[in-house]
Design an enzyme around this catalytic site. Structure first.
Site, PDB file in Angstrom:
ATOM      1  N   SER A 155       1.009  -1.608  -0.025  1.00  0.00           N
ATOM      2  CA  SER A 155       0.062   0.062   0.327  1.00  0.00           C
ATOM      3  C   SER A 155       0.555   1.398   0.018  1.00  0.00           C
ATOM      4  CB  SER A 155      -1.167  -0.198   1.238  1.00  0.00           C
ATOM      5  OG  SER A 155      -1.511   0.872   1.726  1.00  0.00           O
ATOM      6  N   TYR A 200      -1.977  -0.948  11.030  1.00  0.00           N
ATOM      7  CA  TYR A 200      -2.264  -1.266   9.567  1.00  0.00           C
ATOM      8  C   TYR A 200      -0.971  -1.244   8.321  1.00  0.00           C
ATOM      9  CZ  TYR A 200      -3.416  -1.964   4.595  1.00  0.00           C
ATOM     10  OH  TYR A 200      -3.950  -1.832   2.967  1.00  0.00           O
ATOM     11  N   LYS A 227       1.513  -4.126   6.476  1.00  0.00           N
ATOM     12  CA  LYS A 227       2.581  -4.210   5.142  1.00  0.00           C
ATOM     13  C   LYS A 227       3.787  -3.500   5.406  1.00  0.00           C
ATOM     14  CE  LYS A 227      -1.273  -4.094   3.543  1.00  0.00           C
ATOM     15  NZ  LYS A 227      -1.893  -5.343   3.013  1.00  0.00           N
TER      16      LYS A 227
HETATM   17  P1  NAD Z   1     -11.275  -6.308   0.335  1.00  0.00           P
HETATM   18  O1  NAD Z   1     -11.599  -6.787   2.083  1.00  0.00           O
HETATM   19  O2  NAD Z   1     -12.281  -6.724  -0.210  1.00  0.00           O
HETATM   20  O3  NAD Z   1     -10.397  -8.522   0.060  1.00  0.00           O
HETATM   21  C1  NAD Z   1      -9.679  -8.830   1.495  1.00  0.00           C
HETATM   22  C2  NAD Z   1      -9.368 -10.789   1.701  1.00  0.00           C
HETATM   23  O4  NAD Z   1      -9.252 -10.655   1.897  1.00  0.00           O
HETATM   24  C3  NAD Z   1     -11.272 -10.919   1.979  1.00  0.00           C
HETATM   25  O5  NAD Z   1     -11.691 -11.564   0.555  1.00  0.00           O
HETATM   26  C4  NAD Z   1     -11.419 -11.600   3.098  1.00  0.00           C
HETATM   27  O6  NAD Z   1     -12.168 -12.347   3.479  1.00  0.00           O
HETATM   28  C5  NAD Z   1      -9.778 -11.833   2.950  1.00  0.00           C
HETATM   29  N1  NAD Z   1      -9.214 -12.419   4.168  1.00  0.00           N
HETATM   30  C6  NAD Z   1      -9.109 -11.858   5.011  1.00  0.00           C
HETATM   31  N2  NAD Z   1      -8.055 -12.361   5.688  1.00  0.00           N
HETATM   32  C7  NAD Z   1      -8.308 -12.982   5.709  1.00  0.00           C
HETATM   33  C8  NAD Z   1      -7.425 -14.178   6.107  1.00  0.00           C
HETATM   34  N3  NAD Z   1      -6.877 -14.220   7.248  1.00  0.00           N
HETATM   35  N4  NAD Z   1      -7.418 -15.717   5.744  1.00  0.00           N
HETATM   36  C9  NAD Z   1      -8.031 -16.345   4.026  1.00  0.00           C
HETATM   37  N5  NAD Z   1      -8.692 -15.086   3.631  1.00  0.00           N
HETATM   38  C10 NAD Z   1      -8.860 -12.982   4.155  1.00  0.00           C
HETATM   39  O7  NAD Z   1      -9.833  -6.091   0.870  1.00  0.00           O
HETATM   40  P2  NAD Z   1      -9.477  -5.557  -1.062  1.00  0.00           P
HETATM   41  O8  NAD Z   1      -9.333  -4.415  -1.018  1.00  0.00           O
HETATM   42  O9  NAD Z   1      -9.369  -6.668  -2.093  1.00  0.00           O
HETATM   43  O10 NAD Z   1      -7.217  -5.038  -0.007  1.00  0.00           O
HETATM   44  C11 NAD Z   1      -7.000  -6.350  -1.156  1.00  0.00           C
HETATM   45  C12 NAD Z   1      -6.156  -6.381  -0.311  1.00  0.00           C
HETATM   46  O11 NAD Z   1      -4.803  -5.178  -0.572  1.00  0.00           O
HETATM   47  C13 NAD Z   1      -5.496  -5.981   1.144  1.00  0.00           C
HETATM   48  O12 NAD Z   1      -4.149  -6.663   1.779  1.00  0.00           O
HETATM   49  C14 NAD Z   1      -5.311  -4.626   1.138  1.00  0.00           C
HETATM   50  O13 NAD Z   1      -4.901  -4.458   2.604  1.00  0.00           O
HETATM   51  C15 NAD Z   1      -4.905  -4.489   0.296  1.00  0.00           C
HETATM   52  N6  NAD Z   1      -4.581  -3.144   0.508  1.00  0.00           N
HETATM   53  C16 NAD Z   1      -6.065  -2.784  -0.231  1.00  0.00           C
HETATM   54  C17 NAD Z   1      -6.190  -1.062  -0.200  1.00  0.00           C
HETATM   55  C18 NAD Z   1      -7.655  -0.620  -0.456  1.00  0.00           C
HETATM   56  O14 NAD Z   1      -7.683   0.705  -0.776  1.00  0.00           O
HETATM   57  N7  NAD Z   1      -8.493  -1.281  -1.608  1.00  0.00           N
HETATM   58  C19 NAD Z   1      -5.677  -0.152  -0.872  1.00  0.00           C
HETATM   59  C20 NAD Z   1      -3.949  -0.769  -0.379  1.00  0.00           C
HETATM   60  C21 NAD Z   1      -3.967  -2.294  -0.469  1.00  0.00           C
HETATM   61  C1  WQD Z   2      -9.550   9.187   0.973  1.00  0.00           C
HETATM   62  C2  WQD Z   2     -10.344  11.314   0.730  1.00  0.00           C
HETATM   63  C3  WQD Z   2     -10.044  11.851   3.232  1.00  0.00           C
HETATM   64  C4  WQD Z   2     -13.750   9.335   3.912  1.00  0.00           C
HETATM   65  C5  WQD Z   2      -7.097   4.261   2.668  1.00  0.00           C
HETATM   66  C6  WQD Z   2      -6.061   3.923   3.980  1.00  0.00           C
HETATM   67  C7  WQD Z   2      -4.781   3.441   2.770  1.00  0.00           C
HETATM   68  C8  WQD Z   2      -4.778   3.284   1.520  1.00  0.00           C
HETATM   69  C9  WQD Z   2      -6.571   3.266   0.833  1.00  0.00           C
HETATM   70  C10 WQD Z   2      -5.012   0.867   2.022  1.00  0.00           C
HETATM   71  C11 WQD Z   2      -9.630  11.911   2.411  1.00  0.00           C
HETATM   72  C12 WQD Z   2     -11.872  12.224   2.940  1.00  0.00           C
HETATM   73  C13 WQD Z   2     -12.947  10.475   3.327  1.00  0.00           C
HETATM   74  C14 WQD Z   2     -15.091  10.836   3.960  1.00  0.00           C
HETATM   75  C15 WQD Z   2     -13.865  12.763   3.647  1.00  0.00           C
HETATM   76  N1  WQD Z   2      -5.844   1.216   1.949  1.00  0.00           N
HETATM   77  N2  WQD Z   2     -12.368  11.677   2.658  1.00  0.00           N
HETATM   78  N3  WQD Z   2     -14.720  11.738   3.688  1.00  0.00           N
HETATM   79  O1  WQD Z   2      -7.453   8.054   3.364  1.00  0.00           O
HETATM   80  O2  WQD Z   2      -6.576   8.232   1.614  1.00  0.00           O
HETATM   81  O3  WQD Z   2      -6.938   5.957   2.212  1.00  0.00           O
HETATM   82  O4  WQD Z   2      -7.637   3.684   1.632  1.00  0.00           O
HETATM   83  O5  WQD Z   2      -4.003   0.081   2.005  1.00  0.00           O
HETATM   84  O6  WQD Z   2      -4.202   2.760   3.851  1.00  0.00           O
HETATM   85  O7  WQD Z   2      -5.621   4.730   4.441  1.00  0.00           O
HETATM   86  O8  WQD Z   2      -8.477   6.661   1.474  1.00  0.00           O
HETATM   87  O9  WQD Z   2     -10.963   6.932   0.649  1.00  0.00           O
HETATM   88  O10 WQD Z   2     -10.473   7.134   2.746  1.00  0.00           O
HETATM   89  O11 WQD Z   2      -9.696   8.589   1.691  1.00  0.00           O
HETATM   90  O12 WQD Z   2     -13.359  13.601   3.225  1.00  0.00           O
HETATM   91  O13 WQD Z   2     -15.899  10.680   4.656  1.00  0.00           O
HETATM   92  O14 WQD Z   2     -11.386  11.901   1.350  1.00  0.00           O
HETATM   93  O15 WQD Z   2      -9.972  12.442   4.898  1.00  0.00           O
HETATM   94  O16 WQD Z   2      -8.949  12.752   1.883  1.00  0.00           O
HETATM   95  P1  WQD Z   2      -7.469   7.176   2.254  1.00  0.00           P
HETATM   96  P2  WQD Z   2     -10.442   6.986   2.523  1.00  0.00           P
END
Ligand code: NAD
Ligand code: WQD
Length: 335
Positions: free
Chosen positions: A124, A148, A152
Site C-alpha cells: 500500500s 495496518y 504492510k
Molecule cells: P477486501 O477486504 O475486499 O479483500 C481481502 C480479502 O481477504 C477478503 O475477501 C477477505 O475475506 C480475505 N481475508 C482476509 N483475511 C484473511 C485470512 N486470514 N485468510 C483468508 N482470507 C482472508 O480488500 P481489498 O480492498 O480487496 O484489498 C486487498 C488487499 O489489498 C489487502 O491486503 C489490502 O490491505 C490491500 N490494499 C487495499 C487497498 C484499498 O484501498 N482497497 C489499498 C492498498 C492495499
Molecule cells: C480519501 C480522501 C479523506 C472519507 C485509505 C488507507 C490507505 C489505503 C487506501 C489500504 C481523504 C477523504 C474520506 C469520508 C472524506 N488502504 N474522505 N470523507 O485515507 O486516502 O486511504 O485507503 O492500504 O492505507 O488509509 O482513503 O478513501 O478513506 O480517503 O472526506 O467519508 O477522502 O480525508 O482525503 P485514504 P479514503
C-alpha cells in the site's frame, strides 16, 4: 500450472480473478470470507464463463492452505488476503499483526515447503509514511503511522528477507494508491460491511439514499480546493497491473516494490463532482474537521510500473465513477 489467489473473493481480488481467467490462466481461490461473500465467486464465474476451485480457508490454517497446494500445481501466488481498516487496526492491533503478518508468514512457510517461490503481494502507498515529498517514488524511505501500515511494512521486509536468504524467490511488492471503480458489467465491485470508512463507498451510499450526506474531512489543506488529494486508480487497471506483475515474477527472480497509481491526484470535491456527473444524483456534503492521521495530498510516481512491467493506468476519474455508480445502482443492497 495454476495461480493461487488469496483473498480472491474480495474487492481487488475478484477483479484480478476476472482478469486472470480472461487472460487464460487457471486459478485457485483461497479466502476465509471474513470480508467477502460467496456471491462474488459466482459473479466471477458469470462474467468469465469459467469455473475454478475455491477453498474457504484462512491463510493461518496450515491444513487448509496445505490442501490447496497438494491438490494443485501452484506456479505462483497473488496474495491479497488481509484486513485493511486503519481505524480497526488502531483499536485491535493484535488482530492485524496476527492476520496480516503471522498469516503471511504461515502462508509463505507452506509456499516454501511446496517449492512455490513466486509471490505478488498487496502492499500500500501507506508505507510511504507522513513525511516524504510527492510524488512518491519506490526508493523513498518507508514508515508507518498505524498498525495496518506496519503490517504492510513488516510483510515487505519479510518477503525481501526471504529473497535475500534464497535467491530463487521472486517477489513483487505492489503499492496500491486508492483503488475505486468496479467491473464494467456491474456484477462485482466494492461491497463494504457497515458504514464505509473510505470516500467512494461512502459517496455510493449517499447516492442511493442509504446515508444522508458526505462528511468532507477538512477543506483547509494546502491543495487545489483545500480538500484532501489522492491518486484514485480504477480497480480494473489495478487488476491488469497484477497480470503484468505476475508475468514479471514468473520470468524473473528478485524483489521489487512497484507503485500502482495513475500519477495524478484528485481532490475530494473533484471526486464528488465527477460522481454527480456520472450518476446524475446530487451528493450533499458538509465540511467537517480533518480526520486524524490524514495527509493533505499524495499521489504516485507511476513511471516504474511502466518501465518494469509495461503497465500504465488507462481509465480516468469519470470512468471510475461511472463504473462505481453502475455497480451501486445494480446492487443497492450489496452483493
Ligand atoms: P477486501 O477486504 O475486499 O479483500 C481481502 C480479502 O481477504 C477478503 O475477501 C477477505 O475475506 C480475505 N481475508 C482476509 N483475511 C484473511 C485470512 N486470514 N485468510 C483468508 N482470507 C482472508 O480488500 P481489498 O480492498 O480487496 O484489498 C486487498 C488487499 O489489498 C489487502 O491486503 C489490502 O490491505 C490491500 N490494499 C487495499 C487497498 C484499498 O484501498 N482497497 C489499498 C492498498 C492495499
Ligand atoms: C480519501 C480522501 C479523506 C472519507 C485509505 C488507507 C490507505 C489505503 C487506501 C489500504 C481523504 C477523504 C474520506 C469520508 C472524506 N488502504 N474522505 N470523507 O485515507 O486516502 O486511504 O485507503 O492500504 O492505507 O488509509 O482513503 O478513501 O478513506 O480517503 O472526506 O467519508 O477522502 O480525508 O482525503 P485514504 P479514503
Amino acid at each position: 500450472m495454476k495461480i493461487l489467489v488469496t483473498g480472491g473473493a474480495g474487492f481487488i481480488g475478484s477483479h484480478t480473478c476476472v482478469a486472470l481467467l480472461e487472460a487464460g490462466y487457471d486459478i485457485v481461490v483461497l479466502d476465509n470470507l471474513c470480508n467477502a461473500k460467496p456471491a462474488a465467486l459466482e459473479r466471477i464465474r458469470q462474467i468469465t464463463g469459467k469455473d475454478f476451485p475455491f477453498y474457504q480457508a484462512d491463510i493461518l490454517d496450515r491444513a487448509g492452505v496445505g490442501q490447496a497446494f497438494r491438490e494443485h500445481d501452484i506456479g505462483a501466488v497473488i496474495h491479497f488476503a488481509g484486513l485493511k481498516a486503519v481505524g480497526e487496526s488502531v483499536k485491535n492491533p493484535l488482530l492485524y499483526y496476527h492476520n496480516n503478518v503471522a498469516g503471511t508468514v504461515a502462508f509463505c512457510q507452506i509456499m516454501a515447503e511446496a517449492g512455490c517461490k513466486k509471490i505478488v503481494f498487496s502492499s500500500s502507498a501507506t508505507v510511504y509514511g507522513p513525511t516524504n515529498p510527492i510524488p512518491y517514488r519506490e526508493e523513498f524511505p518507508t514508515s508507518a503511522t498505524n498498525p495496518y501500515g506496519y503490517t504492510k511494512l513488516m510483510v515487505e521486509q519479510i518477503l525481501s528477507d526471504l529473497y535475500r536468504a534464497d535467491n530463487e524467490w521472486s517477489v513483487s511488492l505492489l503499492r496500491y494508491f486508492n483503488p475505486i471503480g468496479a467491473h464494467e458489467s456491474g456484477l462485482i465491485g466494492e461491497d463494504p460491511n457497515g458504514i464505509p470508512n473510505n470516500l467512494l463507498p461512502y459517496i455510493c451510499q449517499v447516492a442511493v439514499g442509504k446515508l444522508e450526506k458526505l462528511h468532507v474531512y477538512g477543506n483547509d489543506y494546502d491543495t487545489v480546493d483545500g480538500t484532501g488529494v489522492r491518486d484514485y486508480v480504477h480497480v480494473c487497471d489495478l487488476a491488469e497491473g497484477h497480470l503484468q506483475a505476475l508475468e514479471y515474477v514468473l520470468g524473473h527472480t528478485g524483489v521489487d516494490a512497484v507503485n500502482l497509481g495513475t500519477g495524478k491526484g484528485c481532490s475530494v470535491l473533484e471526486v464528488v463532482a465527477a460522481y454527480e456527473r456520472a450518476s446524475g444524483r446530487r451528493i450533499p456534503y458538509v465540511i467537517d474537521p480533518r480526520r486524524p492521521g490524514d495527509l493533505g495530498e499524495y499521489y504516485a510516481d507511476a513511471s516504474k510500473a511502466q518501465r518494469v512491467f509495461g503497465w500504465k493506468a488507462k481509465r480516468g476519474l469519470d470512468e471510475m465513477c461511472r463504473d462505481s455508480w453502475n455497480f451501486t445502482k445494480k446492487n443497492p443492497a450489496g452483493l
